[in-house]
Write a protein that holds these residues in place. Structure first.
Motif, short mmCIF file in Angstrom:
data_model
loop_
_atom_site.label_atom_id
_atom_site.label_comp_id
_atom_site.label_asym_id
_atom_site.label_seq_id
_atom_site.Cartn_x
_atom_site.Cartn_y
_atom_site.Cartn_z
N GLU A 1 30.81 20.71 -27.42
CA GLU A 1 31.04 19.64 -27.77
C GLU A 1 30.29 19.22 -28.03
O GLU A 1 29.46 19.00 -27.63
N ILE A 2 31.36 17.70 -28.86
CA ILE A 2 30.88 17.10 -29.55
C ILE A 2 30.59 15.80 -29.53
O ILE A 2 31.60 14.93 -28.35
N PHE A 3 29.32 14.35 -29.09
CA PHE A 3 28.89 13.39 -28.96
C PHE A 3 28.87 12.74 -29.75
O PHE A 3 28.59 12.93 -30.50
N VAL A 4 30.00 12.09 -29.98
CA VAL A 4 30.34 10.59 -30.41
C VAL A 4 29.73 9.37 -30.80
O VAL A 4 30.37 9.18 -29.80
N GLU A 5 28.87 8.55 -31.85
CA GLU A 5 28.62 7.08 -31.57
C GLU A 5 29.11 6.50 -32.43
O GLU A 5 29.32 7.06 -33.47
N ALA A 6 30.00 5.40 -31.91
CA ALA A 6 30.09 4.89 -33.82
C ALA A 6 29.28 3.44 -33.50
O ALA A 6 29.76 2.92 -32.32
N TRP A 7 29.09 2.64 -34.64
CA TRP A 7 27.72 1.51 -34.27
C TRP A 7 28.59 0.71 -35.52
O TRP A 7 29.36 1.47 -36.39
N ALA A 8 28.60 -0.36 -35.42
CA ALA A 8 29.39 -1.58 -36.16
C ALA A 8 28.00 -2.46 -37.04
O ALA A 8 26.86 -2.74 -36.26
N LYS A 9 28.35 -2.91 -37.94
CA LYS A 9 26.93 -3.10 -38.38
C LYS A 9 26.81 -4.26 -39.69
O LYS A 9 28.57 -4.60 -40.12
N LYS A 10 26.81 -6.34 -38.72
CA LYS A 10 27.25 -7.34 -39.68
C LYS A 10 26.43 -7.11 -41.28
O LYS A 10 25.34 -6.95 -41.19
N VAL A 11 27.12 -6.99 -42.52
CA VAL A 11 26.06 -7.06 -44.11
C VAL A 11 25.23 -8.44 -43.69
O VAL A 11 24.40 -8.19 -44.20
N ILE A 12 25.14 -9.72 -43.61
CA ILE A 12 25.11 -10.56 -43.97
C ILE A 12 23.36 -10.23 -42.19
O ILE A 12 22.83 -10.65 -43.28
N SER A 13 23.67 -10.88 -41.61
CA SER A 13 23.04 -10.16 -40.16
C SER A 13 21.99 -9.02 -39.88
O SER A 13 20.69 -8.39 -40.30
N GLN A 14 22.74 -8.05 -40.75
CA GLN A 14 22.46 -6.45 -40.46
C GLN A 14 21.77 -6.34 -39.02
O GLN A 14 21.27 -5.06 -38.66
N LYS A 15 22.78 -6.78 -38.42
CA LYS A 15 22.77 -6.92 -36.57
C LYS A 15 23.78 -5.54 -36.17
O LYS A 15 24.88 -5.45 -36.39
N ALA A 16 23.28 -4.53 -35.76
CA ALA A 16 24.11 -3.43 -35.56
C ALA A 16 23.92 -3.23 -34.51
O ALA A 16 23.71 -3.91 -33.44
N TYR A 17 25.63 -3.24 -33.87
CA TYR A 17 25.98 -2.96 -32.22
C TYR A 17 26.47 -1.88 -31.82
O TYR A 17 27.64 -1.74 -32.58
N LEU A 18 26.54 -0.97 -30.81
CA LEU A 18 27.18 0.27 -30.31
C LEU A 18 28.99 -0.71 -30.02
O LEU A 18 29.08 -1.54 -28.81
N ILE A 19 29.88 0.27 -30.72
CA ILE A 19 31.26 0.06 -30.19
C ILE A 19 32.23 0.70 -29.74
O ILE A 19 33.31 0.55 -29.37
N ASN A 20 31.67 1.86 -29.87
CA ASN A 20 32.31 3.35 -29.21
C ASN A 20 31.74 4.59 -29.02
O ASN A 20 31.02 4.62 -29.83
N GLU A 21 32.00 5.02 -27.74
CA GLU A 21 31.44 6.43 -28.35
C GLU A 21 32.55 7.60 -27.31
O GLU A 21 33.30 6.73 -26.64
N ALA A 22 32.70 8.40 -27.42
CA ALA A 22 33.62 9.64 -26.61
C ALA A 22 32.88 11.31 -26.81
O ALA A 22 32.19 10.88 -27.91
N TYR A 23 33.24 11.59 -26.27
CA TYR A 23 33.26 13.42 -26.52
C TYR A 23 34.57 13.94 -26.79
O TYR A 23 35.50 14.02 -26.49
N PHE A 24 33.77 14.90 -27.78
CA PHE A 24 34.95 15.68 -28.57
C PHE A 24 34.91 16.90 -28.23
O PHE A 24 33.65 17.04 -27.97
N THR A 25 35.94 17.69 -28.14
CA THR A 25 35.71 19.33 -28.10
C THR A 25 36.75 19.93 -28.71
O THR A 25 38.15 19.37 -28.94
N PHE A 26 35.60 20.74 -29.38
CA PHE A 26 36.61 21.91 -30.59
C PHE A 26 36.48 22.95 -30.69
O PHE A 26 36.22 23.28 -30.02
N VAL A 27 38.04 23.58 -31.16
CA VAL A 27 37.20 25.29 -31.52
C VAL A 27 37.29 25.70 -32.31
O VAL A 27 37.93 25.08 -32.86
N ALA A 28 36.55 26.69 -32.79
CA ALA A 28 36.38 27.25 -33.70
C ALA A 28 38.27 28.22 -34.00
O ALA A 28 37.75 28.71 -33.21
N ILE A 29 38.32 28.66 -35.31
CA ILE A 29 39.61 29.55 -35.32
C ILE A 29 39.36 30.46 -36.44
O ILE A 29 38.10 30.13 -37.07
N ASP A 30 39.48 31.36 -36.59
CA ASP A 30 39.36 32.78 -38.11
C ASP A 30 40.54 32.81 -38.35
O ASP A 30 41.34 31.42 -38.61
#
Length: 158
Positions: free
Chosen positions: A93-122
């Protein structure tokens, strides 16, 4: 020599940070980042995290709890952070956060988060055993414990 101990890795060892810039072809007619594009970027970052942990190719098994919190617009810098919460036999299980930042103000804010599940394969596409996750911080330990609950919930939905 005897049988070696099962490999373990900390979440910090395989944390993945990916950066993108929102370009016009990533947006809708209003100049807002398309949700599908953001989820695609998040999937790539989480796949890199899973593959670094597993040391195998990994495939997406599920995505849950996707939460779009705020829009990002053309020119914004997107930072995506992916960190393993727990590994099981062949899945992670992988937790992922996505943040956006305005270039001029350098203000960052959370725009998305989710849990992903991956399976390793041979090499033949069969599930492959992955290293155990060794949480270090209190937050990582809480995520590790809660991952078992989330996994049971996902499985009950099938």
């Amino acid at each position: 020599m005897g049988k070696s101990a099962k490999r373990t890795k900390t979440p910090k060892e395989t944390e993945t940070i990916m950066t993108e810039v929102v370009c016009p072809n990533d947006t809708n007619p209003m100049g807002i980042l398309q949700g599908g594009r953001l989820v695609q970027w998040m999937d790539i970052a989480s796949a890199v995290c899973a593959q670094n942990h597993a040391e195998h190719i990994c495939v997406t098994a599920s995505i849950d709890s996707v939460k779009f919190r705020a829009p990002a617009k053309v020119g914004d810098i997107i930072t995506i952070k992916a960190r393993i919460t727990r590994s099981f036999k062949s899945s992670m299980e992988i937790f992922v956060e996505a943040w956006a930042k305005k270039v001029i103000s350098q203000k960052a804010y959370l725009i998305n988060e989710a849990y992903f599940t991956f399976v390793a394969i041979d090499d033949y596409g069969n599930p492959s055993e992955v290293p155990e996750t060794r949480p270090q911080t209190e937050k990582e330990k809480k995520e590790y414990t809660n991952a078992e609950v989330r996994k049971k919930h996902r499985l009950s939905m099938n």
